[in-house]
Structure formats: C-alpha cells, structure tokens
Design a protein around this motif. Structure first.
Motif, PDB file in Angstrom:
ATOM      1  N   ASN A   1      17.077 -46.486 -80.739  1.00 11.26           N
ATOM      2  CA  ASN A   1      16.674 -45.417 -81.396  1.00 11.26           C
ATOM      3  C   ASN A   1      15.527 -45.803 -82.190  1.00 11.26           C
ATOM      4  O   ASN A   1      15.140 -45.007 -83.363  1.00 11.26           O
ATOM      5  N   VAL A   2      15.074 -47.095 -82.272  1.00 11.34           N
ATOM      6  CA  VAL A   2      14.102 -47.453 -83.287  1.00 11.34           C
ATOM      7  C   VAL A   2      12.675 -47.610 -82.333  1.00 11.34           C
ATOM      8  O   VAL A   2      12.855 -47.906 -81.201  1.00 11.34           O
ATOM      9  N   ILE A   3      11.612 -46.989 -82.884  1.00 14.95           N
ATOM     10  CA  ILE A   3      10.532 -46.982 -82.322  1.00 14.95           C
ATOM     11  C   ILE A   3       9.351 -47.803 -83.188  1.00 14.95           C
ATOM     12  O   ILE A   3       9.268 -47.407 -84.397  1.00 14.95           O
ATOM     13  N   VAL A   4       8.856 -48.967 -82.745  1.00 11.35           N
ATOM     14  CA  VAL A   4       7.999 -49.816 -83.532  1.00 11.35           C
ATOM     15  C   VAL A   4       6.594 -48.942 -83.338  1.00 11.35           C
ATOM     16  O   VAL A   4       6.116 -49.110 -82.198  1.00 11.35           O
TER      17      VAL A   4
ATOM     18  N   PRO B   1      -2.854 -56.245 -79.269  1.00  6.14           N
ATOM     19  CA  PRO B   1      -1.899 -56.832 -78.333  1.00  6.14           C
ATOM     20  C   PRO B   1      -0.475 -56.612 -78.473  1.00  6.14           C
ATOM     21  O   PRO B   1       0.302 -56.798 -77.590  1.00  6.14           O
ATOM     22  N   VAL B   2      -0.153 -56.118 -79.648  1.00  9.15           N
ATOM     23  CA  VAL B   2       1.173 -55.832 -79.862  1.00  9.15           C
ATOM     24  C   VAL B   2       1.727 -54.635 -79.027  1.00  9.15           C
ATOM     25  O   VAL B   2       2.963 -54.592 -78.702  1.00  9.15           O
ATOM     26  N   LEU B   3       0.852 -54.037 -78.779  1.00  7.49           N
ATOM     27  CA  LEU B   3       1.214 -52.494 -77.791  1.00  7.49           C
ATOM     28  C   LEU B   3       1.701 -52.857 -76.403  1.00  7.49           C
ATOM     29  O   LEU B   3       2.346 -52.002 -75.727  1.00  7.49           O
ATOM     30  N   PHE B   4       1.514 -53.971 -75.841  1.00  6.05           N
ATOM     31  CA  PHE B   4       1.951 -54.740 -74.746  1.00  6.05           C
ATOM     32  C   PHE B   4       2.819 -55.989 -74.938  1.00  6.05           C
ATOM     33  O   PHE B   4       2.669 -56.594 -73.958  1.00  6.05           O
ATOM     34  N   GLY B   5       2.849 -56.402 -76.115  1.00  8.76           N
ATOM     35  CA  GLY B   5       3.497 -57.561 -76.230  1.00  8.76           C
ATOM     36  C   GLY B   5       5.108 -57.734 -76.349  1.00  8.76           C
ATOM     37  O   GLY B   5       5.627 -58.829 -76.457  1.00  8.76           O
ATOM     38  N   MET B   6       5.663 -56.045 -76.233  1.00  9.83           N
ATOM     39  CA  MET B   6       7.156 -56.473 -76.568  1.00  9.83           C
ATOM     40  C   MET B   6       7.828 -55.673 -75.463  1.00  9.83           C
ATOM     41  O   MET B   6       8.028 -54.398 -75.691  1.00  9.83           O
TER      42      MET B   6
ATOM     43  N   LEU C   1       7.844 -48.965 -78.017  1.00  8.18           N
ATOM     44  CA  LEU C   1       6.555 -48.832 -78.867  1.00  8.18           C
ATOM     45  C   LEU C   1       5.991 -47.678 -78.808  1.00  8.18           C
ATOM     46  O   LEU C   1       5.813 -47.076 -77.915  1.00  8.18           O
ATOM     47  N   GLY C   2       5.389 -47.433 -79.914  1.00  4.61           N
ATOM     48  CA  GLY C   2       4.802 -46.149 -80.070  1.00  4.61           C
ATOM     49  C   GLY C   2       3.301 -46.294 -80.489  1.00  4.61           C
ATOM     50  O   GLY C   2       2.917 -47.187 -81.347  1.00  4.61           O
TER      51      GLY C   2
ATOM     52  N   GLY D   1       7.675 -45.203 -76.731  1.00  3.21           N
ATOM     53  CA  GLY D   1       8.116 -44.535 -78.114  1.00  3.21           C
ATOM     54  C   GLY D   1       7.022 -43.211 -78.197  1.00  3.21           C
ATOM     55  O   GLY D   1       6.976 -42.861 -79.491  1.00  3.21           O
ATOM     56  N   GLY D   2       6.212 -42.966 -77.225  1.00  3.80           N
ATOM     57  CA  GLY D   2       5.108 -41.740 -77.455  1.00  3.80           C
ATOM     58  C   GLY D   2       3.837 -42.255 -78.295  1.00  3.80           C
ATOM     59  O   GLY D   2       3.483 -43.424 -78.507  1.00  3.80           O
TER      60      GLY D   2
END
Length: 640
Positions: free
Chosen positions: A324-327, A344-349, A354-355, A400-401
C-alpha cells in the motif's frame, strides 16, 4: 462575481432537458446522479430515454454504454461507474442518442489523483498556495478552514466529471500550522471530505514525517522506534473515526529541507512502510514522493547530477516497499520543465507500485499568464515506450496510477487564464484514458465550455494546439531547462540558477552549452535508461534534437539533425516563438463578441502579458548567447 462554470454550464446538459431517466439502485452516489438529472431538467420514468442500472460492467468505476432507437442505457459495475456514466452522457451531447452500438468504458488507472499545494496559513515566501497562480485556497483562509464550502462542491463536481477519484488538499511542504490538520483541525477536514464524498472522491492529507516531533508528542520520529509506530497507528485510527473513507498520506521526506528517515540512519522504505502499516487495516495508501536530491550542490562539481538522484536513491529499494505504498515520481528527472526526458525511475522499479506525477499548475510553463496546453506533453510522456517500439507504453505500467499538482484557486475563472482550464480537463481525461488524442480532448472541452460556434472551436484549437511547442521555442532551448528567475521561477534569468546550490545548470561558456550526462565522459545519467534509450541518448548521432543539451555539452556550431547549428536554432526558435504568440493573440481578438465578455477580457489581459514575457525571453536568451558565443545571427536580429 459568480464563479465560471468551467466545462459544465447549463448548456452542457441542454440535450437532456425534457427527457426521462431511470436510475436503478440505492447508494449516495446514485442520489448524486438523480440530483444531477433533476437539475438538467429530466424527469423520472419507468421506461426512460436514459436508463442507468447495474449490469454488464465488472471492473471498479466502469460502465457499459448501449445506444439504440434513440435511447441510452448505461450498465454500471458500482455506484462510481454510474456517476461516470452520467458524465459521459453529458460529455457526448446530443450525439449520445444517435446511432446504435455498445461499448465498455473503464479507467486505465484505478488511482486518478489531484494534489493541492495549499497552505492553511499564508506562507511568508510561498503564499497561500505554493506555485499557485489562480488566487487563494478553496479550502483554507489565512490560518483557518473555510466555513463556506459551496465552491468546493462545484469544484468536486467538475473533478468527478473528468474521472478524478482522489484529492490531497494541502501542501507537500508541511509547515507548523499544517501539522494540526491531523489533530485540532480534523473536524474541519472531515467537513471537506464529506463534500468530496458526494462526488466519489476520497480525501488524502499531506503529512510531515516529523509530525510527532513538531506537535511535541515525542522526542523522535525514528520509523523503527515502537513509540513512533504506535503514535502513527493511534493518530491514523482517530482520522478514520472521523473520515471513514480517508485515502491516506502524501509525504515529501528528506527533500529540499523536509524531514525524513535519513536523520535516523533509515531509508525511504523504512519511513514509507512505517506509515503504510498504520494505514493498512483501513485500506489507506501512502504516496511517497521520489523528488529527492542534493540541494546543496557545488556548481563546480561536474560529477554530482541532480538528474541521477531519484534513481540512485530509490531503485536499490525496489521490492522493499509495502503493497500500500506508491512511490510517486515526477515525469522527468529534474522538475516539471517544458522539456525533459521521461524519468528512468518510472520503469526502473518493477517490484514496486509506481505513480506518475504531473504538474497542471504552470510553475515552469508560463504561470497561467501564458496559454500553454499541456495535453500534448502529457500524451507524449504516457505513450513513451521504455524498452523500445516493441515494448509497452509507460501508461501501461503505472500500478500506482497518476497524480498531478492542481492549478485552481478562488479566481473567478478558477485557473487564472481561462484557457488553463483545458489543462485540468485534459489531465482527468488522460488519467482515465491515456490513449486519447490531445486534439480530440480539446474537441470535447471547447464546445462544453464555449458552445458550438465553429469559429470559436477553430480559433481556440489554433491557439492551443501548438502552444506547448511555442512556449518551448521562446524559453530554455533544446532541453537544457530552467533559465528562470530564482525563487519565483517567473520569467527569464539565464544565469539565475547557474552558480546556485540547486543543481540546475546549463554550463554555457564561450565554446559551448549543455550538460554532459553520458556514461563515457559525463555524469552517467544516460546509463540509467534501458536499451534502446541508453544508446540513443549517449551519442550525438542519435540523441533527439529537443534533448540535445540535456544530455550533451556541445559547441555552438554543432549541427542538429535539422541541419541548423545550435546557435542559429537558438536565434530562430526564439524569434519564431514570439511570432507564434502574436498570432495567438490576434486569433483571440477575432473571438470578440463570440464568447463571454468577461472571459474575453481576462484572456486579452493574459495574452498581452504573454507577449511581453515572450519578448523578454527572446531578447535575454538571444543577447546572452550572442555575447557568450561570439557567433552572429544569420538574419542580423541580435545585438552584442
């Protein structure tokens, strides 16, 4: 002055007036739909022209819309789906009753959030609304929560009509006054939550990581301390007692001076998970922002790179965040610039929710005095394919929308510039369906807002369609970013941040300009991308012109893929950008008498300010680079 009705004037429901409707089911949101239908001049009937009932749709918020024989039936999965079906019927106008067919409407993202940067008390530097350009807060009034929430209700209705289902009402930079929103002010926050609840929107709060310290309840905020964990559990339980559908916490920690877990030798996962566990049993979320970097950088240090920071901080923690954590990650690695590469964080985890965070308020794109339609920028970001053309689009991987920083205030037109309303509308529509064409979104917004006059429609298209490109043309060139007045970020100052600790440099000298972020000779930021982008950004032969100076330091005589030199591009684009503003201004003048006079006059005032600012940008940028480079403009338009 009565607030502008946004895209929901009475005329927007004219096609429903006098028709009949049947809404089946019992739920507070269905009562909202019935009230909307009554206000639109519809009457209830067993065999309605419009029927909204439970049925075929299965995913949350979704509905199936069937049309035939001049009737419309919407079958909803849940009550929120019924509300969204109603607004789809409004959005389509009279065309909703034409033809025949059946289609399913479901949101691409379960979380579609608006973040307000509103302060309860007026901040001595940032004011009532940080980076706000449309008046003061809708929720707070110089230290107090507003008693009259009627305008909040209008706002909630508009947000629901574009599919927004979450809202954070206070600033991520939480000051001393705002920590009391969790305690003394909670009854007032519950009143605000009740307004949004009627429109299917769950309320969130921004909280300081150091809240127990700031309130004087504890002598530590260490996330691994049992006392801190218990404090947050008890506080969160009290919140849910007053706001049963509370959405959760939005947190900016260890960022630009905000406190966080680093003070205790802990990391972001430790901090986020502590809050997440306090929320988990209540179905609450933590939105933990990834906007973390060294804001005390020495400008002479060419190895430290603000662009790298979020990736370096967060990707080693992949898989450690609770479910229930969204970065929450800004779209680019810097700070909401008119042009940046996708972070690149948006597709690096891959093992973390991820939001995507966007900015509707125009902090770096003209501060709602410039007409800049950001739909094309956001569509480009959402359609970016991190692993190349055979891979999926960014929008498909956002577990994470989406969230975006709001652009509204108590301004009579809500957004300062009346045309800035288009950005709020476009954000909601793209959060629901990221494949929508931004031009088609304008085709919805213009007639809803201004009516069906084809001259108005074509005129506003002419102004907005290319407005992002025009703004980019007369401001910071080729992706280098910033060059704004420090602090306010309003207007040009080429060297304003150049020798500051904020890490926002262009490194222009007599020989060239740009930041070397290559793996071979620079900061290595380009290597944070997967292939094919790593190689694309690494070399001058393949880097896109619009990002050249973000990734490379090049001579002024370097030739772009367009064939122009860098310096001539700077000259040409800035003069061209000003002319495009002049054309937009003339187009607006041509709409006199065709749109509401108050809207027209506000627009006229804003276009005059935009032209003045664009000229200032042009003159400062071109003069600076003419003097720095010693290379004259081929057209003889600059002076040294």
């Amino acid at each position: 002055m009565t607030p502008h009705p946004l895209w929901l004037p009475a005329a927007a429901t004219a096609h429903l007036r006098g028709r009949s409707i049947r809404v089946e089911g019992e739920h507070p949101l269905l009562q909202t739909v019935r009230a909307e239908a009554t206000a639109a001049g519809m009457h209830p009937a067993e065999d309605g022209d419009v029927v909204i009932r439970p049925g075929a749709a299965s995913t949350p918020d979704s509905f199936v819309l069937a049309v035939g024989d001049g009737n419309v039936t919407a079958e909803y999965a849940d009550a929120a789906g019924a509300l969204y079906a109603w607004f789809e019927i409004v959005r389509q106008g009279a065309a909703v009753f034409a033809g025949a067919g059946r289609r399913t409407c479901a949101p691409a993202h379960a979380l579609r959030m608006i973040d307000h940067w509103d302060n309860v008390a007026v901040h001595p530097v940032m004011g009532q609304v940080e980076r706000g350009y449309a008046g003061v807060s809708l929720f707070f009034d110089d230290g107090l929560l507003r008693e009259d929430l009627s305008r909040v209700d209008r706002y909630a209705r508009a947000l629901a009509s574009i599919g927004i289902n979450r809202i954070a009402v206070n600033n991520v930079n939480v000051h001393e006054r705002e920590v009391h929103l969790l305690t003394d002010d909670l009854p007032g926050i519950a009143r605000i939550a009740a307004v949004f609840r009627r429109w299917g929107i769950r309320l969130h709060l921004s909280v300081s990581f150091a809240t127990p310290l700031m309130l004087g309840d504890l002598d530590t905020a260490d996330p691994l301390d049992d006392r801190v964990q218990e404090w947050w559990r008890a506080t969160t339980t009290r919140v849910y007692e007053q706001i049963p559908d509370f959405g959760g916490y939005l947190v900016k920690a260890d960022s630009e001076g905000q406190p966080g877990p680093f003070a205790y030798g802990r990391d972001h996962a430790d901090g986020a998970n502590m809050l997440a566990r306090a929320l988990a049993s209540h179905d609450g979320l933590v939105h933990w922002r990834a906007f973390v970097y060294n804001h005390r950088q020495d400008w002479r240090d060419r190895t430290t790179d603000r662009a790298r920071a979020a990736f370096d901080h967060f990707t080693p923690l992949d898989g450690r965040f609770d479910d229930n954590v969204i970065v929450q990650i800004k779209y680019g690695p810097m700070d909401f610039q008119a042009r940046e590469p996708v972070s690149p964080v948006l597709f690096g985890m891959p093992h973390t929710r991820l939001g995507l965070e966007l900015q509707i308020t125009q902090e770096y794109t003209g501060q709602q005095r410039h007409a800049v339609y950001l739909g094309p920028q956001w569509a480009e970001i959402l359609s970016f394919r991190p692993h190349g053309q055979t891979g999926s689009a960014l929008a498909e991987g956002l577990g994470g929308g989406m969230a975006a920083v709001a652009n509204v205030g108590d301004d009579p037109f809500w957004t300062g510039h009346p045309l800035a309303q288009a950005n709020l509308y476009a954000y909601g529509r793209l959060a629901w369906n990221p494949r929508l064409d931004p031009a088609a979104i304008l085709d919805e917004w213009v007639p809803l807002t201004f009516g069906d006059d084809p001259i108005v429609r074509s005129g506003i298209h002419a102004i907005l369609d290319g407005s992002w490109a025009a703004y980019e043309a007369y401001t910071a060139p080729l992706g280098v970013g910033f060059m704004v007045t420090p602090g306010t970020h309003d207007g040009p100052s080429v060297d304003g941040y150049e020798y500051s600790p904020w890490g926002t440099y262009h490194f222009a000298d007599r020989d060239g300009v740009g930041v070397d972020r290559t793996a071979a000779t620079g900061t290595g930021f380009a290597a944070q991308y997967p292939e094919p982008w790593r190689s694309t950004y690494e070399t001058l032969e393949t880097v896109p012109d619009e990002l050249l100076l973000f990734f490379h330091h090049v001579p002024y005589t370097h030739r772009l893929h367009s064939g122009k030199t860098v310096i001539q591009h700077i000259y040409d684009s800035h003069f061209d950008g000003v002319e495009r503003v002049r054309q937009a201004m003339q187009t607006w003048e041509g709409l006199a008498g065709r749109i509401d006079p108050a809207v027209f006059e506000r627009g006229r005032e804003r276009f005059a300010a935009q032209l003045q600012s664009a000229i200032e940008w042009r003159d400062q940028i071109t003069t600076y680079f003419a003097r720095m480079s010693g290379v004259p403009d081929d057209q003889g338009r600059t002076y040294r």
